[in-house]
Design an enzyme around this catalytic site. Structure first.
Site, PDB file in Angstrom:
ATOM      1  N   SER A   1      38.530  33.192  40.335  1.00 37.97           N
ATOM      2  CA  SER A   1      38.245  33.981  41.529  1.00 37.97           C
ATOM      3  C   SER A   1      39.290  35.065  41.708  1.00 37.97           C
ATOM      4  CB  SER A   1      38.228  33.065  42.763  1.00 37.97           C
ATOM      5  OG  SER A   1      37.235  32.070  42.623  1.00 37.97           O
ATOM      6  N   VAL A   2      38.869  36.163  42.335  1.00 37.53           N
ATOM      7  CA  VAL A   2      39.742  37.314  42.545  1.00 37.53           C
ATOM      8  C   VAL A   2      40.034  37.430  44.041  1.00 37.53           C
ATOM      9  CG1 VAL A   2      40.019  39.800  42.236  1.00 37.53           C
ATOM     10  CG2 VAL A   2      38.727  38.477  40.554  1.00 37.53           C
TER      11      VAL A   2
ATOM     12  N   LEU B   1      37.714  38.344  46.966  1.00 36.48           N
ATOM     13  CA  LEU B   1      36.939  39.553  46.671  1.00 36.48           C
ATOM     14  C   LEU B   1      35.689  39.255  45.855  1.00 36.48           C
ATOM     15  CD1 LEU B   1      39.831  42.030  45.717  1.00 36.48           C
ATOM     16  CD2 LEU B   1      38.526  41.977  47.852  1.00 36.48           C
TER      17      LEU B   1
ATOM     18  N   ASP C   1      38.695  41.935  26.346  1.00 36.18           N
ATOM     19  CA  ASP C   1      37.492  41.531  27.083  1.00 36.18           C
ATOM     20  C   ASP C   1      37.045  42.650  28.040  1.00 36.18           C
ATOM     21  OD1 ASP C   1      35.388  39.887  27.722  1.00 36.18           O
ATOM     22  OD2 ASP C   1      36.480  38.743  29.226  1.00 36.18           O
TER      23      ASP C   1
ATOM     24  N   GLY D   1      34.673  35.824  38.773  1.00 33.31           N
ATOM     25  CA  GLY D   1      34.323  36.164  37.401  1.00 33.31           C
ATOM     26  C   GLY D   1      34.189  34.921  36.560  1.00 33.31           C
ATOM     27  N   GLY D   2      34.103  35.129  35.256  1.00 34.29           N
ATOM     28  CA  GLY D   2      33.860  34.018  34.358  1.00 34.29           C
ATOM     29  C   GLY D   2      35.032  33.069  34.237  1.00 34.29           C
ATOM     30  N   PHE D   3      36.247  33.512  34.581  1.00 37.18           N
ATOM     31  CA  PHE D   3      37.424  32.670  34.378  1.00 37.18           C
ATOM     32  C   PHE D   3      38.176  32.377  35.667  1.00 37.18           C
ATOM     33  CE2 PHE D   3      36.630  34.784  30.386  1.00 37.18           C
ATOM     34  CZ  PHE D   3      36.640  33.733  29.494  1.00 37.18           C
TER      35      PHE D   3
END
Length: 748
Positions: free
Chosen positions: A515-516, A508, A581, A511-513
């Protein structure tokens, strides 16, 4: 000689009477005194020495009735009457009527038939006939005094002791501790703007030495004011306010009263008990064309005592100002449909006496406590207070009251009001209800959560699952061990998540930490799963494929969804969860723009027995609360700060630090805080792409709550549950102060 004397005597007497007549007319027209035997009639008047007030006959509007009164002289507006003598006995013919200072020293008003209709009523037994003088003083007070003395002790009667609807500087509200109730200085409204007869509303002072003042309607309490509601009180001992008055309070064995003086002699000030039932403070400045109302109470319906009746709660900013407490219904539904709430509410199901096991308590948060039939004890324990209420068959509610002690109620609850966040009068009330009624409410939850996604983190390849929760609908079902235990988080096995995401095949975003990936559980519930990667890599912002400009309705929906999700994490899970966060990149949207919280890699989970938790400084700068930056222990209020920053970006459609060529103040939170604090145009803070197309009340609420959320001190921030109520319009919010960290930015 004797004949000449006899001839001159009639002429001397005639001249004496002529001079007396001319002198009387001159006194009535040009001075502020009346002497025994003199009178006013028709359009004759006397004035105060400073020319500010005038006494004579007047009528109002198109009325044919005449009265004797005192009014402001030489103002460029219609006559403003401040005192009326014969408010119960109007006159038909002012030319045939007269106000006379009798030889015995009393003012008497005679009608056209020479029948007395009003008098000053005082005992003249200790005063020599002919020694009383009537004087209209510079302050607007009509006094009777011995001779020409100006000593207050020589005053035998004054209009200030018999006021009508207007409280002037120097006059009192209150009175002698020894006097009868009817002789105390209270101010009674006119019946209408054209009828000065006594109306239903009166402003008075409790004579108990507490300084409590009140407005009555037909002798019953109308306005909730007094010592225990400081925010409704503008009267305080020797206090100078910004509207030109110095208020003074006196209480001793002889008398208790308020009075006030004016700090600027070029300004006229008066308080008025208006026909509307409001106490108004009005000022007139030199050069003005109208009176300016600078203060009035009650300003809102909810300030009217018992406005919603028994067991009804008032919400000034709701669509309907009154609603019945949960478990109650209107006694007369037809009346509520017309806006008449005075008969209040009744229980749908009656409590069952001596069956405590069938009873429970529902908390009603942040309200003005009921005032009727309250019983106080010295016990300060909420638990003991609950037990005491359960043991008492007649007890219907309890709490720890304003004095810090246990308070219980045994009669219908009256004068409840939902208060705004930041109002220090707000208390939680525990309402007794049948457990059978309480059970469904626990399933629904007060937040009415639509859906939320929750994830759990592990090291390197540990994955985070975001669980979509629906209110009172689906429960998780799975062939593996993925069932929730009560209200704790669902823990997934790696194999379950790999199966759900088809081996992480549909990405999808990133992000910073990590993959989604998109996934689907066996019960067809959609989830988003994030695979963590090592920290320290460049932050890549996750953006949806659609760059579509979201309208205000959608933005408000998103803001509400995020608030409800955080409220659930903070308040409804068995263990409190702090996300740590919150930022736009961690808010995912489904096809219907429902927000889903993601990226719980920094989340903190701790038990309800702990109030705060230590953590290292992690998260995203620009959204971190001050306590997270300084390394202090954090609470759920840290998420509240981040949410406030997020909400400001939702409102403005821009990053908080984003620079625009047409603005000098690049830091948007500072611009927003200053605008809101100074009462500026809040709609100017809205994303210009929306062209002002938004619900103004929703925008104002959102801006205010955002600025409360970003307060420096965490105790000054609302809880997320309160944020939800504010955004829903259930609970209003005051104007927030400018946070200290923003003030330092402004001063740089």
């Amino acid at each position: 000689m004797g004949n000449r004397t006899r001839l001159l005597l009639p002429l001397y007497v005639l001249i004496f009477y002529i001079l007396s007549f001319e002198t009387c007319v001159s006194i009535k027209m040009d001075t502020n005194n009346m002497y025994p035997g003199q009178s006013l009639s028709g359009n004759q008047t006397i004035s105060s020495g400073n020319g500010r007030f005038e006494l004579g006959f007047f009528k109002t509007g198109n009325s044919t009735a005449y009265y004797v009164g005192i009014w402001y002289k030489n103002l460029t507006v219609e006559t403003v009457v401040v005192w009326v003598a014969n408010r119960d006995a109007p006159l038909l013919d002012p030319s045939g009527s007269k106000l006379e200072l009798t030889r015995k020293g009393s003012l008497v008003l005679y009608n056209q038939d020479e029948i007395p209709v009003w008098s000053s009523e005082w005992s003249s037994s200790n005063t020599m006939d002919g020694s009383i003088v009537a004087v209209l003083e510079d302050c607007g007070n009509l006094v009777l005094r011995n001779g020409s003395s100006s000593s207050p002790s020589d005053v035998v009667w004054e209009s200030f002791d018999h006021p009508t609807d207007t409280w002037l500087p120097g006059a009192k509200i209150g009175g002698s501790m020894m006097s009868k109730e009817g002789q105390r200085q209270s101010y009674v409204s006119w019946t209408s703007s054209s009828d000065p007869s006594p109306g239903p509303f009166s402003l008075g002072l409790d004579m108990d030495g507490t300084g409590t003042y009140h407005v009555l309607k037909n002798g019953k309490r109308h306005w909730s004011c007094g010592n225990w509601l400081e925010r409704f009180s503008s009267f305080s001992t020797e206090t100078v306010d910004k509207n030109y008055t110095n208020m003074n309070y006196v209480s001793n064995k002889e008398e208790t009263y308020y009075n006030y003086s004016v700090t600027d002699t070029s300004v006229l000030v008066r308080y008025k008990m208006d026909v509307s039932g409001k106490v108004q403070k009005l000022i007139w400045k030199d050069g003005s064309r109208n009176w300016e109302t600078v203060w009035e109470k009650p300003k809102e319906d909810c300030e009217i005592f018992g406005f919603c009746g028994a067991n009804g709660a008032c919400n000034q900013f709701g669509l309907d100002h009154c609603r019945c407490l949960d478990g109650f219904e209107p006694k007369i539904p037809g009346e509520w449909n017309t806006g008449n709430y005075t008969n209040g509410c009744r229980r749908r199901s009656q409590l069952q006496c001596n069956e405590d096991e069938k009873h429970g308590f529902q908390v009603i948060p942040n309200i003005r406590l009921p005032v009727n039939d309250m019983s106080l004890t010295n016990d300060k324990s909420l638990k003991n207070c609950k037990s005491a209420c359960l043991r008492d068959c007649s007890c219907i509610a309890y709490t720890i009251g304003y004095d810090g002690n246990c308070s219980v109620w045994r009669e219908d609850l009256l004068n409840i009001q939902y208060l705004s966040y930041g109002d220090n009068l707000g208390k939680d009330l525990y309402l007794r209800r049948l457990k059978a009624e309480l059970a469904p409410s626990r399933v629904k939850t007060k937040m009415r959560i639509e859906r939320i996604t929750i994830s759990a983190a592990a090291a390197t390849v540990i994955l985070i699952a975001i669980l979509v929760l629906l209110v009172s609908t689906r429960r998780m079902t799975s062939s593996s061990d993925t069932k929730p235990a009560d209200d704790v988080l669902v823990l997934f096995k790696f194999g379950d998540l790999r199966t759900a995401t088809k081996n992480f095949s549909e990405k999808l975003g990133e992000g910073g930490f990590g993959s989604v990936f998109k996934g689907t559980l066996p019960n067809l519930a959609a989830i988003a799963v994030k695979s963590l990667k090592c920290q320290g890599q460049e932050d890549k912002q996750f953006r949806t494929e659609d760059s579509k400009i979201l309208d205000w309705k959608t933005r408000h929906h998103i803001a509400m969804g995020v608030a409800r999700g955080l409220a659930y994490l903070h308040e409804n899970c068995r263990a409190c969860i702090i996300h740590c966060d919150i930022k736009p990149e961690n808010i995912l949207l489904d096809a219907d723009y429902n927000p889903l919280l993601s990226d719980f890699g920094l989340a903190k989970l701790f038990g309800r027995d702990f109030s705060r938790v230590l953590t290292s400084m992690k998260g995203t700068r620009g959204y971190l609360a001050p306590e997270m930056i300084s390394g202090e222990p954090i609470t759920p209020k840290s998420d509240v700060f981040s949410y406030g920053m997020l909400l400001l970006e939702i409102i403005s459609g821009r990053r908080n630090w984003e620079t625009r060529d047409d603005e000098n103040d690049n830091y948007f939170p500072a611009r927003a805080a200053i605008c809101i604090s100074n009462g500026g145009d809040v709609l100017s803070l809205l994303d210009p792409k929306l062209h002002g197309d938004a619900n103004a009340k929703e925008v104002i609420r959102a801006c205010r709550v955002a600025c409360w959320c970003i307060q420096d001190e965490e105790q000054n921030r609302p809880s997320m549950g309160q944020v939800v109520q504010i955004l829903e319009g259930v609970q209003e919010i005051n104007i927030p102060p400018i946070p200290w960290f923003i003030q330092t930015i402004i001063s740089c």
